[in-house]
Design an enzyme around this catalytic site. Structure first.
Site, PDB file in Angstrom:
ATOM      1  N   GLU A  60       0.845  -1.123  -0.109  1.00 48.29           N
ATOM      2  CA  GLU A  60       0.045  -0.045   0.060  1.00 48.29           C
ATOM      3  C   GLU A  60       1.001   1.118  -0.136  1.00 48.29           C
ATOM      4  OE1 GLU A  60      -3.677   1.916   2.378  1.00 48.29           O
ATOM      5  OE2 GLU A  60      -3.475  -0.264   2.165  1.00 48.29           O
TER       6      GLU A  60
ATOM      7  N   GLU B 204       4.589   5.222   3.903  1.00 47.11           N
ATOM      8  CA  GLU B 204       3.956   6.669   4.223  1.00 47.11           C
ATOM      9  C   GLU B 204       4.983   7.402   4.886  1.00 47.11           C
ATOM     10  OE1 GLU B 204       2.084   9.693   4.357  1.00 47.11           O
ATOM     11  OE2 GLU B 204       0.693   8.042   3.861  1.00 47.11           O
TER      12      GLU B 204
ATOM     13  N   ASP C  64       9.645   7.293   1.752  1.00 50.72           N
ATOM     14  CA  ASP C  64       9.761   7.658   0.167  1.00 50.72           C
ATOM     15  C   ASP C  64       9.272   6.014  -0.322  1.00 50.72           C
ATOM     16  OD1 ASP C  64       9.638   7.969  -2.428  1.00 50.72           O
ATOM     17  OD2 ASP C  64      10.381  10.050  -2.042  1.00 50.72           O
TER      18      ASP C  64
ATOM     19  N   ASP D 217      -2.197  12.046  -2.979  1.00 49.03           N
ATOM     20  CA  ASP D 217      -2.184  13.609  -3.197  1.00 49.03           C
ATOM     21  C   ASP D 217      -2.313  14.145  -4.511  1.00 49.03           C
ATOM     22  OD1 ASP D 217      -1.764  16.525  -3.088  1.00 49.03           O
ATOM     23  OD2 ASP D 217       0.137  16.069  -1.497  1.00 49.03           O
TER      24      ASP D 217
ATOM     25  N   THR E 144     -11.899   5.025   3.425  1.00 47.98           N
ATOM     26  CA  THR E 144     -10.777   5.542   4.257  1.00 47.98           C
ATOM     27  C   THR E 144     -11.343   7.212   4.778  1.00 47.98           C
ATOM     28  OG1 THR E 144      -9.990   7.033   2.618  1.00 47.98           O
ATOM     29  CG2 THR E 144      -9.279   4.596   2.752  1.00 47.98           C
ATOM     30  N   ARG E 145     -10.563   7.760   5.745  1.00 49.27           N
ATOM     31  CA  ARG E 145     -11.009   9.010   6.035  1.00 49.27           C
ATOM     32  C   ARG E 145     -10.959  10.098   4.945  1.00 49.27           C
ATOM     33  NH1 ARG E 145      -6.150  11.779   9.115  1.00 49.27           N
ATOM     34  NH2 ARG E 145      -4.394  10.784   8.297  1.00 49.27           N
ATOM     35  N   TYR E 146     -10.132   9.903   4.000  1.00 45.66           N
ATOM     36  CA  TYR E 146     -10.113  10.652   2.764  1.00 45.66           C
ATOM     37  C   TYR E 146     -10.979  10.739   1.952  1.00 45.66           C
ATOM     38  CZ  TYR E 146      -5.277  11.467   4.429  1.00 45.66           C
ATOM     39  OH  TYR E 146      -3.928  11.608   5.091  1.00 45.66           O
TER      40      TYR E 146
END
Length: 237
Positions: free
Chosen positions: A69, A94, A121, A143, A216-218
């Site tokens: 992920e 992450e 990264d 993003d 997800t929260r996004y």
């Protein structure tokens, strides 16, 4: 453009975005201090592994298929998949340390033991993943970099997709979720150019979430703000 090389031998890679946010809670600092090292996938950083020796995937997950992920945010989807699929190992990348701390708390709560965490990264991890070692990858609400001059910073560019394709096994599945229509456009342009086939046959294939999806929260924020999620599935060919 070719990577520039630092005096230590590491390629020069621009990083865009935040690596830290608001002050961590005491419990989150505890998760980072007590749990992160044990959950590391191995020597990923250049300082630890300047020769870029590939990770021992057999030793990492005991021969289980490995999923990846990329940018797990708060970790809710990654922990859900780990609990749902104990027969696989999942590596999460992450760079945002607050998200890493959130994930570690969720791992403790769920009690899953088939995860590894790279707090950095994804490109550094690609360096040391063996060819064809990843059976499934997730890119969920990356993003969006909405300004046109920033589109080259998006994940769905050759700089990221070329090494991703290298580490994914033939037939491996790549899932991409986003609520940004222009990100969908760029994904559908770029991902098939790098060895992937889009599996959609009908509109429902990109409008409906996957059967094992965990929102997800996004995504919840996108829904509250009236944006439509897209769920894109590709196969490594």
């Amino acid at each position: 453009m070719a990577d520039r090389v630092s005096p230590k031998g590491a390629p020069w890679r621009n990083f865009y975005g935040r690596k830290a946010g608001k002050t961590l809670r005491d419990s989150q600092r505890g998760y980072l201090a007590e749990d992160l090292t044990a959950l590391s996938p191995g020597a990923v950083d250049w300082e630890e592994n300047p020769e870029r020796v590939p990770l021992d995937m057999e030793g990492l997950f005991g021969g289980r298929p490995v999923w990846l992920e990329i940018g797990f945010g708060g970790g809710e989807h990654m922990v859900h998949q780990a609990a749902l699929n104990p027969d696989v190992g999942i590596i999460g990348c992450e760079p945002f340390i607050n998200g890493v701390a959130m994930l570690l708390g969720k791992i403790r709560q769920a009690g899953v033991d088939n995860v590894a965490v790279h707090p950095g990264d994804a490109r550094d991890l690609f360096d040391v993943l063996p060819d064809g070692s990843i059976a499934r990858a997730f890119l969920l609400y990356p993003d969006p970099w909405p300004k046109a001059r920033h589109h080259r910073r998006r994940f769905v560019t050759p700089e990221h997709l070329e090494p991703l394709a290298r580490v994914m096994a033939p037939g491996a599945i790549l899932r991409v979720a986003t609520d940004i229509e222009d990100y969908v456009r760029q994904t559908l342009e770029q991902v098939p150019r790098h060895g992937f086939r889009w599996l959609a046959e009908r509109p429902g294939d990109w409008r409906a979430p996957w059967d094992d999806w965990h929102s997800t929260r996004y995504e919840q924020k996108a829904l509250r703000e009236g944006r439509r999620p897209h769920y894109l599935t590709f196969q490594r060919v």
